[in-house]
Design a protein around this motif. Structure first.
Motif, mmCIF file in Angstrom:
data_model
loop_
_atom_site.group_PDB
_atom_site.id
_atom_site.type_symbol
_atom_site.label_atom_id
_atom_site.label_comp_id
_atom_site.label_asym_id
_atom_site.label_seq_id
_atom_site.Cartn_x
_atom_site.Cartn_y
_atom_site.Cartn_z
ATOM 1 N N ILE A 60 44.437 28.573 32.419
ATOM 2 C CA ILE A 60 43.054 28.068 32.505
ATOM 3 C C ILE A 60 42.563 28.180 33.947
ATOM 4 C CG2 ILE A 60 41.620 25.984 32.342
ATOM 5 C CD1 ILE A 60 43.354 25.197 29.889
ATOM 6 N N HIS A 61 43.427 27.798 34.888
ATOM 7 C CA HIS A 61 43.058 27.865 36.295
ATOM 8 C C HIS A 61 42.794 29.316 36.713
ATOM 9 C CE1 HIS A 61 42.696 26.111 40.255
ATOM 10 N NE2 HIS A 61 43.500 27.045 40.744
ATOM 11 N N LEU A 62 43.719 30.211 36.400
ATOM 12 C CA LEU A 62 43.533 31.620 36.748
ATOM 13 C C LEU A 62 42.326 32.215 36.033
ATOM 14 C CD1 LEU A 62 47.202 32.998 36.778
ATOM 15 C CD2 LEU A 62 45.703 32.576 38.735
ATOM 16 N N GLY A 63 42.126 31.801 34.781
ATOM 17 C CA GLY A 63 41.006 32.313 33.998
ATOM 18 C C GLY A 63 39.655 31.896 34.533
ATOM 19 N N PRO A 67 37.652 35.311 37.803
ATOM 20 C CA PRO A 67 36.279 35.843 37.724
ATOM 21 C C PRO A 67 35.340 35.195 38.745
ATOM 22 C CG PRO A 67 36.748 34.474 35.804
ATOM 23 C CD PRO A 67 38.032 34.599 36.571
ATOM 24 N N ALA A 68 35.661 33.987 39.204
ATOM 25 C CA ALA A 68 34.800 33.319 40.184
ATOM 26 C C ALA A 68 34.824 34.028 41.534
ATOM 27 C CB ALA A 68 35.213 31.857 40.351
ATOM 28 N N LEU A 69 35.933 34.681 41.864
ATOM 29 C CA LEU A 69 36.019 35.393 43.149
ATOM 30 C C LEU A 69 34.972 36.500 43.262
ATOM 31 C CD1 LEU A 69 39.835 35.608 43.867
ATOM 32 C CD2 LEU A 69 38.077 34.905 45.488
ATOM 33 N N PRO A 70 34.984 37.516 42.394
ATOM 34 C CA PRO A 70 33.973 38.572 42.541
ATOM 35 C C PRO A 70 32.566 38.102 42.159
ATOM 36 C CG PRO A 70 35.349 39.020 40.627
ATOM 37 C CD PRO A 70 35.952 37.838 41.343
ATOM 38 N N LEU A 71 32.451 37.193 41.202
ATOM 39 C CA LEU A 71 31.127 36.707 40.820
ATOM 40 C C LEU A 71 30.476 35.963 41.977
ATOM 41 C CD1 LEU A 71 28.882 36.275 38.754
ATOM 42 C CD2 LEU A 71 30.112 34.245 37.960
ATOM 43 N N GLY A 72 31.224 35.089 42.627
ATOM 44 C CA GLY A 72 30.691 34.369 43.784
ATOM 45 C C GLY A 72 30.328 35.309 44.916
ATOM 46 N N LEU A 73 31.139 36.322 45.103
ATOM 47 C CA LEU A 73 30.855 37.335 46.115
ATOM 48 C C LEU A 73 29.518 38.005 45.823
ATOM 49 C CD1 LEU A 73 32.112 38.778 48.575
ATOM 50 C CD2 LEU A 73 33.138 40.388 46.977
ATOM 51 N N TYR A 74 29.311 38.381 44.574
ATOM 52 C CA TYR A 74 28.055 39.023 44.186
ATOM 53 C C TYR A 74 26.867 38.068 44.369
ATOM 54 C CZ TYR A 74 24.335 41.084 41.473
ATOM 55 O OH TYR A 74 23.121 41.579 41.088
ATOM 56 N N ALA A 97 33.969 24.418 38.552
ATOM 57 C CA ALA A 97 34.284 23.084 38.026
ATOM 58 C C ALA A 97 35.553 23.142 37.181
ATOM 59 C CB ALA A 97 33.115 22.541 37.209
ATOM 60 N N VAL A 98 35.686 24.163 36.338
ATOM 61 C CA VAL A 98 36.904 24.324 35.522
ATOM 62 C C VAL A 98 38.107 24.551 36.430
ATOM 63 C CG1 VAL A 98 38.068 25.799 33.830
ATOM 64 C CG2 VAL A 98 35.697 25.117 33.458
ATOM 65 N N ALA A 99 37.939 25.370 37.453
ATOM 66 C CA ALA A 99 39.043 25.634 38.388
ATOM 67 C C ALA A 99 39.491 24.346 39.075
ATOM 68 C CB ALA A 99 38.622 26.671 39.425
ATOM 69 N N ALA A 100 38.533 23.554 39.522
ATOM 70 C CA ALA A 100 38.875 22.305 40.212
ATOM 71 C C ALA A 100 39.570 21.331 39.273
ATOM 72 C CB ALA A 100 37.613 21.674 40.798
ATOM 73 N N ALA A 162 47.539 30.305 47.128
ATOM 74 C CA ALA A 162 48.153 30.811 45.894
ATOM 75 C C ALA A 162 49.100 31.970 46.152
ATOM 76 C CB ALA A 162 47.071 31.241 44.903
ATOM 77 N N PHE A 163 48.971 32.604 47.308
ATOM 78 C CA PHE A 163 49.804 33.765 47.621
ATOM 79 C C PHE A 163 50.994 33.414 48.509
ATOM 80 C CE2 PHE A 163 45.812 35.491 46.225
ATOM 81 C CZ PHE A 163 46.223 36.506 45.380
ATOM 82 N N LEU A 164 51.232 32.126 48.713
ATOM 83 C CA LEU A 164 52.410 31.705 49.473
ATOM 84 C C LEU A 164 53.667 31.914 48.635
ATOM 85 C CD1 LEU A 164 51.089 28.410 51.106
ATOM 86 C CD2 LEU A 164 51.447 30.622 52.214
ATOM 87 N N PRO A 165 54.816 32.054 49.278
ATOM 88 C CA PRO A 165 56.075 32.210 48.532
ATOM 89 C C PRO A 165 56.304 31.037 47.583
ATOM 90 C CG PRO A 165 56.403 32.647 50.867
ATOM 91 C CD PRO A 165 55.011 32.114 50.720
ATOM 92 N N GLY A 166 56.753 31.358 46.384
ATOM 93 C CA GLY A 166 57.043 30.347 45.378
ATOM 94 C C GLY A 166 55.875 30.026 44.473
ATOM 95 N N ARG A 167 54.670 30.417 44.864
ATOM 96 C CA ARG A 167 53.501 30.225 44.021
ATOM 97 C C ARG A 167 53.394 31.408 43.053
ATOM 98 N NH1 ARG A 167 49.873 26.265 46.268
ATOM 99 N NH2 ARG A 167 48.947 26.545 44.205
ATOM 100 N N VAL A 168 52.726 31.222 41.927
ATOM 101 C CA VAL A 168 52.666 32.267 40.905
ATOM 102 C C VAL A 168 52.101 33.562 41.451
ATOM 103 C CG1 VAL A 168 51.614 32.934 38.698
ATOM 104 C CG2 VAL A 168 52.543 30.626 38.973
ATOM 105 N N MET A 169 50.933 33.515 42.067
ATOM 106 C CA MET A 169 50.311 34.736 42.558
ATOM 107 C C MET A 169 51.117 35.391 43.689
ATOM 108 S SD MET A 169 47.730 35.174 40.588
ATOM 109 C CE MET A 169 46.527 36.251 41.325
ATOM 110 N N GLY A 170 51.692 34.564 44.544
ATOM 111 C CA GLY A 170 52.535 35.092 45.612
ATOM 112 C C GLY A 170 53.767 35.784 45.083
ATOM 113 N N THR A 171 54.373 35.184 44.069
ATOM 114 C CA THR A 171 55.562 35.784 43.454
ATOM 115 C C THR A 171 55.202 37.089 42.759
ATOM 116 O OG1 THR A 171 56.586 33.616 43.181
ATOM 117 C CG2 THR A 171 57.441 35.408 41.798
#
Length: 175
Positions: A60-63, A67-74, A97-100, A162-171
């Motif tokens: 849910i968090h990733l979902g 999409p919030a990353l590129p959408l917010g950028l746009y 809000a869902v992410a938070a 999220a990209f730190l060692p041990g985190r899902v995206m980092g791993t």
């Protein structure tokens, strides 16, 4: 002419400085590409699997974040004030809000306790409320400042963790 090239009379193409636009573009673009690469490596089985990667709260968090990353950028870099900006801004605010809220369920790295990164939850929710009420009251300068801050702090800042060692995206990206 199509409606894509026509803006409302009070729309402005750029209401943030060129330096800030560049910083948002570089930071948001880089983090978006890192997220795509991490997801691809994870989906293709090219990285270690983590038990928590199968947790519904993680998806849910990733979902909402991805999409919030590129959408917010746009939304931050495109024309402001027209119907498209308002619609996409509402979608982005909903994703944030869902992410938070979903982040509240992500506590496995801290033995079930909240960590410092969870401070982004109230910051994000309060920021969204402030930005929306400012826009509705016509305080566009406040709206812009809060939204830029939310993108940089709530997505780029928190997302970098999220990209730190041990985190899902980092791993998935580096593992």
């Amino acid at each position: 002419m199509t409606s894509l090239s026509i803006a409302a009379p009070n729309c402005r193409r750029s209401d943030i400085s060129p330096a800030l636009r560049l910083a948002i573009l570089v930071a948001g673009g880089t983090l978006s590409l890192m997220a795509v690469a991490a997801m691809a490596r994870g989906a293709l089985g090219l990285s270690p699997t983590l038990a928590r990667a199968h947790d519904v709260a993680v998806w849910i968090h990733l979902g909402s974040v991805l999409p919030a990353l590129p959408l917010g950028l746009y939304v931050l870099l495109a024309r402001k004030g027209d119907a498209r900006h308002r619609m996409l801004g509402k979608l982005w605010a909903g994703l944030m809000a869902v992410a938070a809220l979903s982040a509240l369920a992500l506590r496995d790295l801290n033995h079930g306790q909240f960590s410092v990164i969870h401070l982004f939850v109230p910051v994000t929710l309060i920021g969204l409320w402030r930005a929306i009420t400012a826009a509705r009251a016509g305080r566009i300068d406040t709206h812009r400042k809060v939204m830029v801050g939310l993108y940089l702090a709530g997505l780029i800042g928190a997302g970098s963790f999220a990209f730190l060692p041990g985190r899902v995206m980092g791993t998935w990206l580096f593992g």
